[in-house]
Design an enzyme around this catalytic site. Structure first.
Site, PDB file in Angstrom:
ATOM      1  N   HIS A  48       0.952  -0.976  -0.190  1.00 27.99           N
ATOM      2  CA  HIS A  48      -0.315  -0.548   0.151  1.00 27.99           C
ATOM      3  C   HIS A  48       0.967   1.243   0.041  1.00 27.99           C
ATOM      4  O   HIS A  48       1.908   0.812   0.188  1.00 27.99           O
ATOM      5  CB  HIS A  48      -0.418  -0.095   1.511  1.00 27.99           C
ATOM      6  CG  HIS A  48      -0.189  -0.186   2.731  1.00 27.99           C
ATOM      7  ND1 HIS A  48       0.303   1.100   2.923  1.00 27.99           N
ATOM      8  CD2 HIS A  48      -0.239  -0.794   3.783  1.00 27.99           C
ATOM      9  CE1 HIS A  48       0.820   0.313   4.807  1.00 27.99           C
ATOM     10  NE2 HIS A  48       0.515  -0.306   4.980  1.00 27.99           N
TER      11      HIS A  48
HETATM   12  P1  TYD Z   1      -1.565  -2.499   7.450  1.00 28.94           P
HETATM   13  O1  TYD Z   1      -0.764  -1.174   7.655  1.00 28.94           O
HETATM   14  O2  TYD Z   1      -2.729  -2.631   6.793  1.00 28.94           O
HETATM   15  O3  TYD Z   1      -0.208  -3.646   7.429  1.00 28.94           O
HETATM   16  P2  TYD Z   1       1.085  -3.998   6.780  1.00 28.94           P
HETATM   17  O4  TYD Z   1       1.605  -2.949   7.540  1.00 28.94           O
HETATM   18  O5  TYD Z   1       1.284  -4.952   6.427  1.00 28.94           O
HETATM   19  O6  TYD Z   1       0.542  -3.667   4.619  1.00 28.94           O
HETATM   20  O7  TYD Z   1      -2.652  -2.867   9.203  1.00 28.94           O
HETATM   21  C1  TYD Z   1      -2.333  -4.022   9.169  1.00 28.94           C
HETATM   22  C2  TYD Z   1      -4.303  -3.909   9.956  1.00 28.94           C
HETATM   23  O8  TYD Z   1      -3.653  -4.065  11.277  1.00 28.94           O
HETATM   24  C3  TYD Z   1      -5.217  -3.359   9.522  1.00 28.94           C
HETATM   25  O9  TYD Z   1      -6.434  -4.173  10.004  1.00 28.94           O
HETATM   26  C4  TYD Z   1      -5.441  -2.098  10.400  1.00 28.94           C
HETATM   27  C5  TYD Z   1      -4.593  -2.825  11.633  1.00 28.94           C
HETATM   28  N1  TYD Z   1      -3.714  -1.424  12.548  1.00 28.94           N
HETATM   29  C6  TYD Z   1      -4.038  -0.492  13.155  1.00 28.94           C
HETATM   30  O10 TYD Z   1      -5.295   0.032  14.191  1.00 28.94           O
HETATM   31  N2  TYD Z   1      -3.052   0.316  13.712  1.00 28.94           N
HETATM   32  C7  TYD Z   1      -2.020   0.616  13.075  1.00 28.94           C
HETATM   33  O11 TYD Z   1      -0.986   2.046  13.440  1.00 28.94           O
HETATM   34  C8  TYD Z   1      -1.937  -0.093  11.946  1.00 28.94           C
HETATM   35  C9  TYD Z   1      -0.576   0.234  11.838  1.00 28.94           C
HETATM   36  C10 TYD Z   1      -2.057  -0.914  11.442  1.00 28.94           C
END
Ligand code: TYD
Length: 134
Positions: A48
């Site tokens: 993303h």
């Molecule tokens: P995401 O940012 O999509 O993970 P990645 O770093 O692999 O892209 O986050 C995964 C899940 O965690 C998403 O459902 C939202 C949650 N999340 C939070 O609640 N707070 C946060 O600060 C972050 C980074 C993620």
């Protein structure tokens, strides 16, 4: 800006210490810190971009690879030192892969969590980049 930032490393026979302060060693005020761990072998994270968010990624333990794409240029960085930060500017598509089983990936962020700041589809990311006139 050079994306890797060498953080202070205070060598001590009792064990080493590194530090980063918002606005000092990293170019923003810190609003949030999160970390990923126990990433199963072969799994990727990320995939993303963010519209506004700035981040610094540090491999606190183990190693992994961060792949960056600003819509024009791509670059990959292996992170493996707890004194090295990788800066991720807004408008950067990122994926993280090749996690070792012991890897702990800490992310220092300039904003609170906001799902509206995410771009989770690569074609939408390219459309957004082009709309920025970058
Ligand atoms: P995401 O940012 O999509 O993970 P990645 O770093 O692999 O892209 O986050 C995964 C899940 O965690 C998403 O459902 C939202 C949650 N999340 C939070 O609640 N707070 C946060 O600060 C972050 C980074 C993620």
């Amino acid at each position: 800006m050079k994306p890797t930032i060498e953080l202070p490393k205070i060598i001590d026979p009792r064990g080493n210490l590194s530090v980063c302060e918002g606005g000092q060693h990293i170019p923003f005020d810190i609003k949030r810190v999160y970390w990923m761990y126990e990433v199963p072998k072969g799994k990727d994270r990320g995939a993303h971009a963010h519209k506004k968010l700035e981040q610094i990624i540090v491999a606190m333990h183990g190693s992994f690879v961060v792949n960056l794409d600003n819509g024009k240029e791509k670059a990959s960085y292996k992170l493996e030192y707890p004194w090295e930060g990788l800066y991720i500017a807004p408008g950067t598509w990122r994926t993280l892969d090749y996690f070792t089983e012991d890897a702990v990936c800490m992310v220092i962020a300039s904003e609170h969590y906001d799902e509206n700041d995410y771009i989770r589809n690569y074609d939408d990311f390219i459309t957004w980049i082009n709309a920025q006139g970058k």
